[in-house]
Scaffold this active site. Structure first.
Site, PDB file in Angstrom:
ATOM      1  N   GLU A   1      42.735  35.794  32.915  1.00 66.11           N
ATOM      2  CA  GLU A   1      43.320  37.134  33.039  1.00 66.11           C
ATOM      3  C   GLU A   1      42.284  38.140  33.535  1.00 66.11           C
ATOM      4  OE1 GLU A   1      45.413  37.777  29.354  1.00 66.11           O
ATOM      5  OE2 GLU A   1      46.551  35.924  29.604  1.00 66.11           O
TER       6      GLU A   1
ATOM      7  N   HIS B   1      60.223  31.219  21.083  1.00 71.11           N
ATOM      8  CA  HIS B   1      58.824  31.622  21.293  1.00 71.11           C
ATOM      9  C   HIS B   1      57.943  30.892  20.295  1.00 71.11           C
ATOM     10  CE1 HIS B   1      55.397  34.693  21.201  1.00 71.11           C
ATOM     11  NE2 HIS B   1      55.370  34.114  22.384  1.00 71.11           N
ATOM     12  N   HIS B   2      56.916  30.237  20.810  1.00 65.79           N
ATOM     13  CA  HIS B   2      55.928  29.538  19.980  1.00 65.79           C
ATOM     14  C   HIS B   2      54.539  30.052  20.322  1.00 65.79           C
ATOM     15  CE1 HIS B   2      58.614  25.679  19.429  1.00 65.79           C
ATOM     16  NE2 HIS B   2      58.973  26.672  18.631  1.00 65.79           N
ATOM     17  N   GLU B   3      54.102  31.072  19.635  1.00 64.21           N
ATOM     18  CA  GLU B   3      52.710  31.532  19.811  1.00 64.21           C
ATOM     19  C   GLU B   3      51.845  30.716  18.857  1.00 64.21           C
ATOM     20  OE1 GLU B   3      50.833  33.866  21.805  1.00 64.21           O
ATOM     21  OE2 GLU B   3      49.394  32.603  20.735  1.00 64.21           O
TER      22      GLU B   3
ATOM     23  N   HIS C   1      52.170  30.540  28.216  1.00 68.54           N
ATOM     24  CA  HIS C   1      51.241  31.664  28.442  1.00 68.54           C
ATOM     25  C   HIS C   1      49.843  31.255  27.976  1.00 68.54           C
ATOM     26  CE1 HIS C   1      53.768  35.293  29.561  1.00 68.54           C
ATOM     27  NE2 HIS C   1      54.535  34.226  29.705  1.00 68.54           N
ATOM     28  N   GLU C   2      48.826  31.924  28.534  1.00 69.17           N
ATOM     29  CA  GLU C   2      47.436  31.494  28.324  1.00 69.17           C
ATOM     30  C   GLU C   2      47.368  29.973  28.520  1.00 69.17           C
ATOM     31  OE1 GLU C   2      49.048  33.173  25.586  1.00 69.17           O
ATOM     32  OE2 GLU C   2      48.696  34.968  26.776  1.00 69.17           O
TER      33      GLU C   2
ATOM     34  N   GLU D   1      51.980  31.622  32.675  1.00 71.52           N
ATOM     35  CA  GLU D   1      51.309  32.894  32.966  1.00 71.52           C
ATOM     36  C   GLU D   1      50.065  32.534  33.771  1.00 71.52           C
ATOM     37  OE1 GLU D   1      50.289  36.783  30.300  1.00 71.52           O
ATOM     38  OE2 GLU D   1      49.395  34.894  29.718  1.00 71.52           O
TER      39      GLU D   1
ATOM     40  N   GLU E   1      51.805  42.672  31.304  1.00 66.58           N
ATOM     41  CA  GLU E   1      51.388  43.215  30.005  1.00 66.58           C
ATOM     42  C   GLU E   1      50.168  44.131  30.145  1.00 66.58           C
ATOM     43  OE1 GLU E   1      50.690  39.701  27.675  1.00 66.58           O
ATOM     44  OE2 GLU E   1      48.925  39.116  28.808  1.00 66.58           O
TER      45      GLU E   1
HETATM   46  C1  NOJ Z   1      50.302  37.062  25.279  1.00 66.17           C
HETATM   47  C2  NOJ Z   1      51.459  36.820  26.189  1.00 66.17           C
HETATM   48  O1  NOJ Z   1      51.058  36.876  27.538  1.00 66.17           O
HETATM   49  C3  NOJ Z   1      52.517  37.829  25.884  1.00 66.17           C
HETATM   50  O2  NOJ Z   1      53.592  37.724  26.805  1.00 66.17           O
HETATM   51  C4  NOJ Z   1      52.983  37.661  24.466  1.00 66.17           C
HETATM   52  O3  NOJ Z   1      53.892  38.676  24.169  1.00 66.17           O
HETATM   53  C5  NOJ Z   1      51.810  37.721  23.494  1.00 66.17           C
HETATM   54  N1  NOJ Z   1      50.747  36.881  23.910  1.00 66.17           N
HETATM   55  C6  NOJ Z   1      52.203  37.305  22.083  1.00 66.17           C
HETATM   56  O4  NOJ Z   1      52.497  35.937  22.061  1.00 66.17           O
HETATM   57 CA    CA Z   2      48.644  36.721  28.345  1.00 62.58          CA
END
Ligand code: NOJ
Ligand code: CA
Length: 706
Positions: A205, A406-408, A487-488, A506, A512
């Site tokens: 990023e 969503h799986h963070e 993402h990441e 991403e 963002e």
């Molecule tokens: C970073 C992601 O790019 C973003 O889209 C997301 O909302 C946040 N992490 C939380 O998971």
């Molecule tokens: Ca991100």
């Protein structure tokens, strides 16, 4: 770790060929040391290099030659129209568990094949992809010692080259512990480079840097070059499977050298037989030719999932922008975004406007407190008490809408792996068929724990272990008919061909940053992404912020029309309609384009473009006679003349044009100056389109009944 890694690279680059090492003391001891060294070089075995194999592109313009020098060192070079594009560049490996594989090689046979086939993408920028190339497979063996052997496989297309090492099973090399891959790309002409740094804390990023080639540091791929005589090159890789991601580090004289992402104990451990990912060099006179190239997809294996008709390219809304604006929170409490009531409102908004998906972040247990640091607290199967997951899924289904999961992970990746199958099964039962994953933590801080309770090791987002992790996720998700948007992520290398449920990711500075990034994305950013990061594959950029304002009133450096252009310019089969419903209500004309724009295409063409300056892309909607055009600009106003010869002959079209209004600009209130007008056009027309600084235009072309 990064410092140690660079130090190790320096040592490797200082190592001289043995014949030079033998002679260097004598050379430097004489008064005329320099000229003696030059004479030695002339007489040296390097000068006796012999071309042992060659292969040309189907149109004959690109040629790859393989040389062995007197030391038995292997090099390749790439010529276009007889002129070098890549000078002699070495190939080989440094192993931890054996001597380096570099010298004393001889050619032990070669074979060539021609391929000309066409295959179909289940979804994509185009339906049909032609794979037309000539392949050379050259066998090399060490002349002494263990007689280790490997093949170099080159595929030469009309728009570039892919090559890989293919290492057979053999007694002296049952397992390869690769410290470094010695692949070089010695760029033969002075060039400008667009690149982002590798192994820095913020992963992928970063804003792109534009520097002379000679000032590239340690860079990620894709890396884009424009030679001073106008040739465009993109260096990247294809089919990154069970291997470390390749970065590039500048060597002495225009060379870029492979620098594999570190792993422990070494970047790559593989049992033989195995093949490395393809190293790719896309070549085009036009910047747009890089974007139109199918080289990376062609180098990936065909679809292994069969019919993926269950994945529907589509647009989605969500509880997302308000989180990034800090108006709502991922954590539970009075500001919690993922509440039942909020989500119902978003489902209603999606249903009313024809959007298929609703993304809800913060729906599960684990976000409370410092979630960045608490990945091990996430439960991917347990909604928060104020979120009626099953009830909302049913409510959505009744309205023809699908929740997006969503799986963070916050990088607690082993923890996630232990839950993911049951988490996907839960989603599948509820009709949730797209999942956005996330790996938020500093680079190099992925947490790997091979057995519960065991030691936690650290990995890089782009390392071999993560290349395997992502495929574990994608394969498991496919079993549950779920598509993945990471993402990441690890970089895209075209694996969507093999696993067409890996639909987006991403892997760059996304929208963002316009909410909270300092600085926000400048006008050059997206017109650079198209010719750099996006050459790797689809990006979930999350476009459509028509309010043009981030957190604390931060201005987004874009006009309103440009937010619409992003839907065509930044390709992804899933596109977020990212702004808040009340903001779309304030811009009904602009919103109309967002509702109309397609996400899946029969064909895509770059009508105009220069890296980091401007781009105009035309795409034909899949299965429909409609075309869309998106044009985006850097900070300098300009007028594009777009030749509409992609339209069907004999047909008349209504061009619905959404463009920058007079005086529009990327700063202040002028960002909102916006015009919508219609024009009758045919394929014989040239459309003159003024783009504001930081501006853009979006066009829908509708055939008229004659
Ligand atoms: C970073 C992601 O790019 C973003 O889209 C997301 O909302 C946040 N992490 C939380 O998971
Ligand atoms: Ca991100």
């Amino acid at each position: 770790m990064a410092v140690a890694f660079r130090r190790c690279l320096r040592v490797a680059s200082l190592r001289l060929p043995s014949f030079l090492r033998r002679h260097q003391r004598a050379a430097f001891a004489t008064a005329a040391g320099t000229s003696l060294l030059a004479a030695l070089l002339l007489l040296s075995p390097l000068a006796q290099a012999e071309t042992v194999a060659r292969v040309a592109s189907p149109d004959g313009r690109i040629e790859v030659q393989l040389d062995l020098n007197g030391e038995g060192r292997l090099a390749y070079r790439v010529l276009r129209d007889g002129q070098p594009v890549i000078r002699d560049s070495r190939l080989g490996f440094i192993f931890r568990n054996g001597r380096q594989l570099l010298r004393n090689l001889r050619l032990d046979g070669q074979a060539s094949t021609r391929v000309d086939t066409t295959w179909e993408q289940p979804w994509g920028e185009r339906r049909e992809v032609r794979d037309h190339h000539n392949e050379l497979r050259a066998h090399f063996v060490e002349k002494d010692g263990d007689h280790r052997r490997f093949d170099m496989v080159f595929r030469v297309f009309d728009d570039g080259v892919g090559f890989r090492y293919d290492i057979p099973r053999q007694p002296a090399l049952r397992q390869a512990q690769i410290v470094q891959e010695l692949t070089e790309f010695a760029i033969a002409r002075p060039a400008t480079a667009w690149w982002i740094p590798a192994l820095e804390w913020n992963r992928e990023e970063y804003l792109y840097r534009k520097t002379p080639l000679a000032e590239v540091g340690l860079a990620q791929t894709p890396l884009t070059l424009r030679t001073d005589d106008g040739l465009h090159l993109s260096l990247h890789e294809a089919a990154l499977v069970d291997y470390a991601g390749m970065n590039l580090v500048r060597g002495g004289d225009g060379e870029l050298r492979a620098a594999l992402t570190p792993g422990s104990p070494v970047p790559v451990v593989r049992a033989t037989p195995f093949a490395t990912p393809w190293r790719t060099i896309t070549i085009s006179e036009r910047a747009g030719g890089l974007v139109e190239s199918n080289l990376i997809l062609n180098l990936n294996e065909p679809n292994r999932l069969g019919d993926v008709g269950w994945f529907k390219p589509s647009k989605f809304v969500g509880v997302w922008w308000s989180l990034h604006l800090n108006q709502q929170s991922w954590a539970t409490g009075p500001e919690h975004g993922a509440t039942t009531a909020n989500t119902r409102r978003m489902i209603d908004f999606a249903a009313a406007n024809g959007f298929r998906g609703v993304l809800v972040e913060g729906w599960n247990v684990g976000w409370d407190g410092d979630w960045f640091a608490n990945g091990w607290n996430f439960d991917f199967r347990k909604p928060t008490p104020d979120y009626d997951l099953a009830g909302l899924a049913a409510y959505a289904t009744a309205k023809g809408v699908h929740l997006i999961g969503h799986h963070e992970t916050a990088c607690a990746v082993s923890h996630y792996e232990r839950q993911m199958d049951s988490a996907f099964a839960l989603f599948q039962r509820l009709g949730i068929d797209v999942v956005k994953t996330g790996y938020v933590c500093d680079a190099g801080q992925i947490e790997r724990q091979d057995a519960p309770g065991g030691a936690v090791l650290r990995e890089w987002h782009e390392g071999q272990w993560m290349s395997n992790h992502h495929l574990r996720v994608v394969r498991d998700a496919a079993r549950h008919h779920i598509a993945i948007d990471a993402h990441e992520p690890i970089k895209d290398t075209g694996l969507r061909r093999t696993y067409p449920n890996w639909v987006a990711r991403e892997g760059a500075r996304g929208m963002e940053y316009n909410a909270w990034g300092r600085p926000p994305n400048p006008p050059e950013h997206e017109v650079t992404l198209v010719f750099t990061r996006l050459l790797a594959g689809p990006m979930d950029y999350t476009p459509g912020i028509v309010s043009l304002t981030g957190r604390d009133g931060q201005e987004i450096q874009s006009t309103l029309a440009r937010q619409l252009a992003l839907y065509v310019g930044v390709y992804s089969p899933i596109q977020m309609v990212a702004d808040l419903p009340e903001h779309y209500a304030e811009h009904p004309q602009a919103f109309q384009f967002i509702k109309d724009v397609a996400v899946d295409w029969d064909e895509s063409r770059v009508l105009a473009g220069e890296v980091g300056e401007y781009v105009a892309i035309a795409r034909k909607q899949r299965g429909a006679p409609l075309w869309f055009v998106g044009a985006m600009n850097d900070r300098h106003p300009r007028t594009l003349s777009l030749v509409l010869d992609f339209l069907d002959p004999g047909k008349h079209y209504r061009a619905e044009i959404y463009r920058d209004g007079e005086g529009a600009d990327w700063r202040g209130a002028a960002r909102f100056r916006f015009v919508r007008d219609d024009k009758a056009v045919t394929r014989g027309d040239v459309l003159s389109l003024w783009l504001a600084g930081g501006g853009g235009a979006a066009i829908r072309l509708v055939p008229l009944d004659d």
